[in-house]
Design an enzyme around this catalytic site. Structure first.
Site, PDB file in Angstrom:
ATOM      1  N   LYS A  41       2.621   4.512  -8.325  1.00  0.00           N
ATOM      2  CA  LYS A  41       3.359   4.066  -9.516  1.00  0.00           C
ATOM      3  C   LYS A  41       2.435   4.100 -10.737  1.00  0.00           C
ATOM      4  CE  LYS A  41       2.204  -0.733  -8.412  1.00  0.00           C
ATOM      5  NZ  LYS A  41       2.720  -2.018  -7.888  1.00  0.00           N
ATOM      6  N   TYR A 273     -14.538  -3.899 -37.951  1.00  0.00           N
ATOM      7  CA  TYR A 273     -13.630  -4.849 -38.613  1.00  0.00           C
ATOM      8  C   TYR A 273     -14.035  -6.299 -38.395  1.00  0.00           C
ATOM      9  CZ  TYR A 273     -10.255  -0.957 -38.965  1.00  0.00           C
ATOM     10  OH  TYR A 273      -9.625   0.222 -39.233  1.00  0.00           O
TER      11      TYR A 273
HETATM   12  C1  LIG Z   1       1.874  -2.213  -6.715  1.00  0.00           C
HETATM   13  C2  LIG Z   1       2.432  -2.604  -5.408  1.00  0.00           C
HETATM   14  C3  LIG Z   1       1.712  -2.372  -4.222  1.00  0.00           C
HETATM   15  C4  LIG Z   1       0.278  -1.905  -4.213  1.00  0.00           C
HETATM   16  O1  LIG Z   1      -0.560  -2.992  -4.509  1.00  0.00           O
HETATM   17  P1  LIG Z   1      -2.153  -2.846  -4.458  1.00  0.00           P
HETATM   18  O2  LIG Z   1      -2.659  -4.214  -4.552  1.00  0.00           O
HETATM   19  O3  LIG Z   1      -2.525  -1.977  -5.602  1.00  0.00           O
HETATM   20  O4  LIG Z   1      -2.430  -2.193  -3.144  1.00  0.00           O
HETATM   21  C5  LIG Z   1       2.342  -2.642  -3.024  1.00  0.00           C
HETATM   22  N1  LIG Z   1       3.607  -3.107  -2.995  1.00  0.00           N
HETATM   23  C6  LIG Z   1       4.313  -3.377  -4.106  1.00  0.00           C
HETATM   24  C7  LIG Z   1       5.679  -3.921  -4.011  1.00  0.00           C
HETATM   25  C8  LIG Z   1       3.746  -3.145  -5.352  1.00  0.00           C
HETATM   26  O5  LIG Z   1       4.443  -3.409  -6.456  1.00  0.00           O
END
Ligand SMILES: *Cc1c(COP(=O)(O)O)cnc(C)c1O
Length: 391
Positions: A41, A273
């Site tokens: 993702k 800044y």
């Molecule tokens: C993002 C996510 C993962 C992966 O989590 P990590 O800690 O990066 O391994 C697994 N399951 C769900 C539902 C997630 O949203």
């Protein structure tokens, strides 16, 4: 073979060889009957979804996971045909396209079940559904009180040929905090909710609850499938758990920028800044041409570490939208020399974890936020993954 010139201003090099080794290290931690889902993702946490998905599959992951349906559809459009679960749905989302593209969908409540059933009817084929239980995270997922109703309705739709219950699943709240009491509570709730669904007639192919921290430290949570994101990118899910090396993992991303200017400045000169940094002595300043538009956290102003001119320096003053300054304390690296914000750490450069500490956040956010203005340069692609150069 001609070399593609590397982007100079800024680039995020993605070591696909490290990604494959990380996937193999994760596979070695789970029982042979447990499958590994590569969570890609958010553009593979900023690393590039399509090349990372390909390489993870080449290294033995057998599932892909995304949050959004659009992310899952993009993987299918790129030709990836592995089992693929997508879990964050909003009313009106493209259920039918997902079903037609053989994407598994997650359902946490009745509205989603109703949309899936309607889409499956329109598509003329059953949807592959994972029912999600809220075992204690308190985010997505079905509450225990509503679970029998959701399971019953899904079984009815399954009997009607509109869907197949492929998975039963959940997600941890505190798997990155060793010994946290919620872990055992969630695990027990998961076993209960899976048991209820199976007793009612569900025959899931996969039951899954483990994310990276659970995969690395809680073998009793692995079930049929583990969903690993951050660990695959070579980052420890939490400093309390250990370093990446403790788990045999290697960071995959290296973020660097070319020094855009190196100049002498007098003592007492305000920098960037707000003038929150003032030179103490006559010195040299280096301009690093990346800023918060590129994902460098403004919150790390005055704190973020950078390897420049052979030493680790600290961001001098504020991180601006496109650039920040480091005090080189009299050193004079040539303009164009690379400043490394983070990487695996073995050339003395800081790590994403170091930036997370400097910005009061987690390393997940540091890599995921690297902006679209920073080209990703994919290296060490494998022949199996069908890549020869950058993606
Ligand atoms: C993002 C996510 C993962 C992966 O989590 P990590 O800690 O990066 O391994 C697994 N399951 C769900 C539902 C997630 O949203």
């Amino acid at each position: 073979m001609s070399e593609t010139p590397e982007p100079l201003r800024a680039r995020a090099e993605i070591d696909l060889g490290a990604l494959r080794a990380n996937v193999r290290a994760l596979r070695a931690r789970v029982a042979p009957g447990t499958q590994v889902m590569a969570v890609v993702k958010a553009d593979a946490y900023g690393h590039g979804a399509v090349p990372c998905a390909r390489e993870a599959l080449a290294a033995g992951a057998s599932w892909l996971g995304t949050a959004l349906p659009q992310e899952a559809l993009a993987l299918r459009a790129a030709g990836l045909d592995a089992p693929l679960l997508c879990w964050l749905w909003t009313p009106g989302d493209p259920w039918r396209e997902a079903i037609e593209a053989d994407i598994d969908v997650s359902v946490s409540g009745r509205w989603a079940l109703d949309e899936v059933v309607a889409a499956a009817r329109a598509a003329g084929r059953p949807a592959r559904v994972h029912l999600k239980a809220d075992t204690g995270l308190g985010r997505n997922g079905c509450q225990p009180a509503d679970w029998p109703d959701l399971v019953g309705a899904a079984l009815k739709a399954q009997a009607g040929g509109e869907l197949r219950i492929v998975g039963l699943w959940s997600h941890f709240a505190c798997a990155d905090e060793p010994g946290h009491p919620s872990i055992a509570v969630q695990l027990a709730a998961f076993r209960t909710m899976v048991g209820q669904a199976e007793a009612a007639g569900a025959e899931p192919e996969v039951r899954h609850i483990a994310n990276s921290p659970a995969t690395l430290t809680l073998p009793e949570t692995h079930f049929d499938l583990v969903r690993t994101g951050i660990a695959m990118y070579g980052i420890s899910p939490g400093p309390e758990l250990g370093t990446p090396a403790d788990f045999g993992l290697r960071p995959v991303m290296r973020l660097s920028a070319a020094l855009a200017l190196v100049k002498q400045a007098p003592a007492g000169h305000g920098v960037s800044y707000g003038h929150h940094y003032v030179t103490e002595h006559p010195t040299t300043l280096g301009l690093v041409p990346v800023g918060y538009a590129d994902g460098v956290p403004r919150n790390a102003s005055g704190r973020g570490p950078v390897l420049a001119g052979g030493k680790v320096r600290t961001v001098a003053g504020r991180v601006a939208m496109d650039q920040f300054v480091v005090d080189l304390h009299g050193d004079t690296p040539a303009p164009g020399e690379r400043a490394v914000l983070f990487g695996p750490g073995d050339d003395g450069e800081p790590t994403a974890e170091d930036w997370a500490r400097a910005a009061d956040t987690i390393a997940y956010e540091i890599v995921t936020r690297v902006g679209s203005r920073v080209p990703r340069v994919h290296k060490n692609a494998s022949a199996e993954a069908g890549r020869t150069g950058e993606a």
